[in-house]
Design a protein around this motif. Structure first.
Motif, PDB file in Angstrom:
ATOM      1  N   ARG A  72     -21.510  16.369  -6.327  1.00 31.73           N
ATOM      2  CA  ARG A  72     -20.389  16.615  -7.233  1.00 31.73           C
ATOM      3  C   ARG A  72     -20.843  17.592  -8.308  1.00 31.73           C
ATOM      4  NH1 ARG A  72     -16.806  12.391 -10.938  1.00 31.73           N
ATOM      5  NH2 ARG A  72     -14.983  13.761 -11.045  1.00 31.73           N
ATOM      6  N   CYS A  74     -20.314  19.249 -11.818  1.00 32.26           N
ATOM      7  CA  CYS A  74     -19.616  18.915 -13.064  1.00 32.26           C
ATOM      8  C   CYS A  74     -19.129  20.201 -13.738  1.00 32.26           C
ATOM      9  CB  CYS A  74     -20.525  18.112 -13.993  1.00 32.26           C
ATOM     10  SG  CYS A  74     -21.802  19.081 -14.788  1.00 32.26           S
ATOM     11  N   PRO A  75     -18.121  20.073 -14.545  1.00 29.72           N
ATOM     12  CA  PRO A  75     -17.654  21.267 -15.253  1.00 29.72           C
ATOM     13  C   PRO A  75     -18.734  21.763 -16.213  1.00 29.72           C
ATOM     14  CG  PRO A  75     -16.120  19.426 -15.504  1.00 29.72           C
ATOM     15  CD  PRO A  75     -17.358  18.879 -14.927  1.00 29.72           C
ATOM     16  N   GLU A 120     -15.852  20.830  -9.312  1.00 32.04           N
ATOM     17  CA  GLU A 120     -15.624  20.343 -10.674  1.00 32.04           C
ATOM     18  C   GLU A 120     -14.175  19.890 -10.876  1.00 32.04           C
ATOM     19  OE1 GLU A 120     -16.138  23.388  -9.639  1.00 32.04           O
ATOM     20  OE2 GLU A 120     -15.470  24.944 -11.018  1.00 32.04           O
ATOM     21  N   GLN A 152     -29.238  15.180 -12.900  1.00 32.08           N
ATOM     22  CA  GLN A 152     -29.738  15.550 -14.221  1.00 32.08           C
ATOM     23  C   GLN A 152     -28.842  14.954 -15.305  1.00 32.08           C
ATOM     24  OE1 GLN A 152     -29.585  19.763 -14.827  1.00 32.08           O
ATOM     25  NE2 GLN A 152     -30.721  19.704 -16.738  1.00 32.08           N
ATOM     26  N   THR A 153     -29.440  14.695 -16.421  1.00 31.39           N
ATOM     27  CA  THR A 153     -28.667  14.167 -17.546  1.00 31.39           C
ATOM     28  C   THR A 153     -27.542  15.151 -17.900  1.00 31.39           C
ATOM     29  OG1 THR A 153     -30.582  13.032 -18.416  1.00 31.39           O
ATOM     30  CG2 THR A 153     -28.805  13.430 -19.955  1.00 31.39           C
ATOM     31  N   GLY A 154     -26.401  14.594 -18.159  1.00 33.47           N
ATOM     32  CA  GLY A 154     -25.269  15.407 -18.589  1.00 33.47           C
ATOM     33  C   GLY A 154     -24.474  15.996 -17.447  1.00 33.47           C
ATOM     34  N   THR A 155     -24.805  15.646 -16.222  1.00 28.95           N
ATOM     35  CA  THR A 155     -24.074  16.226 -15.086  1.00 28.95           C
ATOM     36  C   THR A 155     -22.924  15.327 -14.602  1.00 28.95           C
ATOM     37  OG1 THR A 155     -25.743  15.315 -13.615  1.00 28.95           O
ATOM     38  CG2 THR A 155     -25.973  17.648 -14.206  1.00 28.95           C
ATOM     39  N   GLY A 156     -22.729  14.217 -15.288  1.00 25.45           N
ATOM     40  CA  GLY A 156     -21.549  13.401 -14.971  1.00 25.45           C
ATOM     41  C   GLY A 156     -21.812  12.145 -14.156  1.00 25.45           C
ATOM     42  N   LYS A 157     -23.018  11.635 -14.167  1.00 26.22           N
ATOM     43  CA  LYS A 157     -23.305  10.392 -13.407  1.00 26.22           C
ATOM     44  C   LYS A 157     -22.505   9.223 -13.997  1.00 26.22           C
ATOM     45  CE  LYS A 157     -27.763  10.525 -14.226  1.00 26.22           C
ATOM     46  NZ  LYS A 157     -27.791  11.806 -14.998  1.00 26.22           N
ATOM     47  N   THR A 158     -22.639   9.073 -15.310  1.00 26.77           N
ATOM     48  CA  THR A 158     -21.948   7.952 -15.955  1.00 26.77           C
ATOM     49  C   THR A 158     -20.436   8.141 -15.860  1.00 26.77           C
ATOM     50  OG1 THR A 158     -23.820   7.709 -17.445  1.00 26.77           O
ATOM     51  CG2 THR A 158     -21.780   6.637 -18.111  1.00 26.77           C
ATOM     52  N   TYR A 159     -20.053   9.411 -16.003  1.00 22.97           N
ATOM     53  CA  TYR A 159     -18.617   9.708 -15.875  1.00 22.97           C
ATOM     54  C   TYR A 159     -18.126   9.308 -14.475  1.00 22.97           C
ATOM     55  CZ  TYR A 159     -14.315  12.461 -15.593  1.00 22.97           C
ATOM     56  OH  TYR A 159     -13.020  12.856 -15.410  1.00 22.97           O
TER      57      TYR A 159
HETATM   58  P1  ADP Z   1     -24.802  11.804 -17.324  1.00 20.05           P
HETATM   59  O1  ADP Z   1     -24.433  10.419 -17.260  1.00 20.05           O
HETATM   60  O2  ADP Z   1     -25.115  12.376 -16.031  1.00 20.05           O
HETATM   61  O3  ADP Z   1     -25.832  12.061 -18.329  1.00 20.05           O
HETATM   62  P2  ADP Z   1     -22.241  12.022 -18.380  1.00 20.05           P
HETATM   63  O4  ADP Z   1     -21.460  11.313 -17.397  1.00 20.05           O
HETATM   64  O5  ADP Z   1     -22.547  11.307 -19.619  1.00 20.05           O
HETATM   65  O6  ADP Z   1     -23.545  12.605 -17.772  1.00 20.05           O
HETATM   66  O7  ADP Z   1     -21.425  13.332 -18.688  1.00 20.05           O
HETATM   67  C1  ADP Z   1     -21.688  14.115 -19.734  1.00 20.05           C
HETATM   68  C2  ADP Z   1     -20.413  14.674 -20.239  1.00 20.05           C
HETATM   69  O8  ADP Z   1     -19.813  15.505 -19.281  1.00 20.05           O
HETATM   70  C3  ADP Z   1     -19.411  13.615 -20.560  1.00 20.05           C
HETATM   71  O9  ADP Z   1     -18.785  13.944 -21.764  1.00 20.05           O
HETATM   72  C4  ADP Z   1     -18.470  13.674 -19.431  1.00 20.05           C
HETATM   73  O10 ADP Z   1     -17.217  13.342 -19.895  1.00 20.05           O
HETATM   74  C5  ADP Z   1     -18.518  15.096 -18.995  1.00 20.05           C
HETATM   75  N1  ADP Z   1     -18.312  15.292 -17.633  1.00 20.05           N
HETATM   76  C6  ADP Z   1     -19.210  15.153 -16.691  1.00 20.05           C
HETATM   77  N2  ADP Z   1     -18.686  15.352 -15.477  1.00 20.05           N
HETATM   78  C7  ADP Z   1     -17.394  15.624 -15.669  1.00 20.05           C
HETATM   79  C8  ADP Z   1     -16.305  15.942 -14.823  1.00 20.05           C
HETATM   80  N3  ADP Z   1     -16.462  16.053 -13.505  1.00 20.05           N
HETATM   81  N4  ADP Z   1     -15.114  16.142 -15.343  1.00 20.05           N
HETATM   82  C9  ADP Z   1     -14.939  16.032 -16.641  1.00 20.05           C
HETATM   83  N5  ADP Z   1     -15.928  15.772 -17.518  1.00 20.05           N
HETATM   84  C10 ADP Z   1     -17.160  15.567 -17.035  1.00 20.05           C
END
Ligand code: ADP
Ligand code: MG
Length: 669
Positions: A72, A74-75, A120, A152-159
């Motif tokens: 996936r 991420c944006p 994305e 990687q951190t910030g790539t949307g895993k938690t999201y």
């Molecule tokens: P990770 O857990 O990988 O460190 P996060 O899930 O916390 O990353 O995402 C970081 C930020 O990016 C969040 O603010 C999240 O809302 C946003 N983000 C990540 N992926 C997407 C997505 N596909 N669409 C919209 N926002 C996203």
């Protein structure tokens, strides 16, 4: 993660899904995916899951046991945008082809095929459906499942995994959607859905739902190989709202814990464990041994599956530790588990004989997810910016290696000893109450039976009495019959005698009548002759009287002559001729005799009349006798008939008709 030799015999029904296809294919620079023959065909594979699930799993020909990997993108975030002028995008997606092109520079790029390539713009719903839904369905069907996000951190895993979508439900992540699906496909009455929510940081497990609880340890069932978190709080989920509340609590606790530990959430792994227990509904066949089968055929079974949803810590540390020269040991210290996971995936992908599962808590926790019996789906998240090329490449390589791992998916079916126990207890209760009821019933039945027995005994005595009476009556009846026969004979003899007498009397009467007739005839004749004689006599009398008168006259004249003869003679007249002769005198005497004979005839007639009267009287007497004899005969006949009827009746009626049967006898007597 499990080594290949860890299958152990147990009563648990671990049904394997058939491995229908090779694990994967090498695409571009991604490297070939070797089929791990030892895993692709599980030794106990006998039964496939339901068609619907298979359809979704077999989509694109993916091996049902192979770890499915979706990428996936991420944006771009703010950092990406800020570096946009310096770094071109290193990732190009071809979702239709399920390919990702990783561009190292303008000249070097590599293309990789994944099970799904999500841009994305891919919605959370779509991500759930392609990544998690098959696993969730599998869990609902009794298989363990794992959904994990790596990147990687910030790539949307938690999201992707844990977004609650509080403001916008369309933004809900896999955890919430998976739970929604599980809840909508389970019955709160029949099934149990419970969760534990944990965080793993620096090899320490914290309970995100009960933060005070220390020392959460991993324990493995030696028989089943099942891994569980000893001491972790388990919450049974009532509804999605309840689950969301728990997730929120977990998130809050995670944040608090990370603040306290002076770390970031990107350095910890969040693990949601969903335990689904459902009564087994499908028994099309199983892989129990025949012995077990016969011994346990009637035991209830339960599907006890587990969904593990893992939001991994950021993967950049490992990568950066290598690329930026950080000490590997430090990196290991920071996230030993993640490093170990990579090693295990590598070992599994390379079909290494040794899988270092036990080296970290994460790999111990995920022992069933990689190389074990779970259905596993991995989503790797990447950023587009070239600034993170190495992290993205590392993530992609991780995903590519993970795609080579093939699990032998097994149905997690166990004998439901708990429900069996409950059932048996209920059965025991029921049987006890039934026994008591039966006992009561038995007592009352016993009383009834005793009463009936008494009644029967009385009836028997009565019957015996009746029988004796009947026998007595029969004897009496036979004696009576004999008596009747004798009486009948006697009466018949009497009747015969009377008839004979009657005949004699009849003949006598006939004789008398004949005699009477002849007497009457004689009487008539006599009467006639008497009349004739009387007539004659009257004529003779008249003649006699006339002659008498003549004679009288003559006598008178004779007397006169005699008297006057002398005078005549004196007067000269001869009167000799005039004197009466002796003949004339005899004629006079004759007349006297005739008169006496008439007298006699009259007397005879009187005698005959008298005789006739006597005969009439006799005749009347005889008629009277006959009449009485007839009457006697009729009486005898009627008595005989009555006696016969009574005997018959007494024979038929038997005991009850004692008096009646005796009546004719009495009569006869
Ligand atoms: P990770 O857990 O990988 O460190 P996060 O899930 O916390 O990353 O995402 C970081 C930020 O990016 C969040 O603010 C999240 O809302 C946003 N983000 C990540 N992926 C997407 C997505 N596909 N669409 C919209 N926002 C996203
Ligand atoms: Mg995160």
């Amino acid at each position: 993660m499990a080594s290949h030799s860890q299958s152990r015999p147990s009563l648990r029904s671990d049904r394997h899904l058939p491995s229908t296809k090779p694990a994967g294919t090498q695409v571009g620079g991604g490297g070939g995916v070797n089929q791990i023959s030892g895993r692709s065909k599980a030794p106990g594979a006998k039964r496939s899951i339901n068609a619907g699930l298979r359809a979704s799993i077999d989509d694109d020909g993916a091996d049902s046991g192979r770890v499915r990997v979706a990428v996936r993108l991420c944006p771009k975030n703010a950092e990406d945008l800020s570096h946009e002028s310096n770094f071109v995008d290193c990732v190009e997606l071809y979702p239709e082809l399920k390919r990702l092109k990783l561009r190292k520079n303008n000249w070097i790029s590599e293309s990789y095929k994944f099970d799904e390539v999500l841009s994305e713009n891919a919605s959370q719903r779509r991500v759930y459906e392609v990544v998690a839904k098959p696993v969730v369905e599998s869990v609902l069907n009794g298989y363990n499942g794992t959904v994990m996000a790596y990147g990687q951190t910030g790539t949307g895993k938690t999201y992707t995994i844990g977004h609650l979508g509080k403001d916008d439900s369309s933004e809900r992540g896999i955890m919430v959607r998976a739970m929604e699906e599980i809840l909508s496909n389970t019955s709160p009455l029949m099934d149990t859905v419970s969760i534990s929510y944990l965080q793993l940081y620096l090899e320490s497990i914290q309970d995100l739902l009960a933060p005070g609880k220390p020392n959460i340890s991993i324990s493995e069932d030696s028989k089943s190989g099942e891994v569980s978190m000893t001491g972790a709080a388990i919450f049974q989920i009532r509804d999605i709202q309840h689950f969301l509340e728990l997730l929120q609590i977990g998130e809050a606790n995670r944040h608090a814990a990370n603040t306290k530990l002076n770390t970031e959430s990107s350095r910890s792994h969040a693990i949601l464990m969903v335990q689904v227990k459902r009564p087994s509904r499908v028994h099309e066949g199983n892989d129990f041994s025949s012995l077990e089968n016969t011994a346990t055929a009637d035991l209830p079974t339960i599907l006890k599956s587990k969904l593990v949803v893992v939001d991994l810590a950021g993967s950049e540390r490992i990568d950066k530790s290598g690329s930026e020269g950080h000490m590997l040991e430090e990196a290991k210290f920071i996230n030993l588990s993640l490093t170990c996971l990579g090693k295990c995936i590598n070992a599994l992908a390379e079909n290494s004989p040794h899988i270092p599962t036990r080296d970290s808590k994460l790999t111990r926790l995920l022992r069933d997810s990689f190389g074990g019996h779970a259905r596993t789906s991995l989503v790797i998240t990447v950023g587009p910016s070239g600034i993170n090329y190495s992290e993205t490449a590392s993530t992609i390589m991780f995903g590519q290696r993970a795609m080579k791992v093939v699990n032998s998916v097994k149905l997690k079916e166990e004998f439901d000893y708990e429900s069996l126990c409950r059932k048996l207890e209920a059965q025991v209760d029921f049987l006890t109450s039934e026994m008591e009821r039966q006992q009561k019933l038995g007592d009352s039945e016993k009383k009834d039976m005793e009463m009936r027995l008494k009644e029967c005994e009385m009836s028997l005595a009565e019957a015996e009495k009746h029988l004796a009476m009947k026998e007595k009556h029969q004897l009496e009846s036979s004696a009576f019959q004999n008596l009747l026969a004798d009486t009948t004979q006697m009466y018949e003899e009497k009747v015969a005698e009377v008839i004979k007498q009657l005949e004699v009397e009849h003949s006598h009467i006939a004789n008398l009548e004949e005699e009477l007739v002849s007497v009457r005839q004689q009487l008539t004749d006599a009467s006639n002759s008497l009349e004739w004689r009387a007539h004659e006599d009257r004529a003779a009398n008249a003649e006699s009287e006339r002659q008498l008168r003549v004679l009288e006259n003559n006598r008178r004249s004779d007397f006169w002559i005699e008297e006057n003869c002398d005078s005549m003679k004196e007067c000269g007249i001869d009167c000799g001729n005039l004197v009466p002769s002796s003949e004339k005198r005899s004629d006079f005497r004759k007349e006297d005799d005739s008169s006496s004979r008439w007298q006699k005839q009259q007397e005879a007639m009187d005698g005959q009349n008298l005789q006739l009267q006597e005969m009439s009287m006799k005749n009347e007497e005889s008629a009277r006798i006959i009449q009485s004899l007839e009457t006697a005969k009729d009486e005898i006949f009627s008595e005989k008939n009555i006696a016969g009827d009574d005997v018959e009746e007494s024979v038929i009626v038997g005991n009850e008709k004692d008096k009646k049967t005796l009546a004719p006898r009495e009569k006869l007597k």
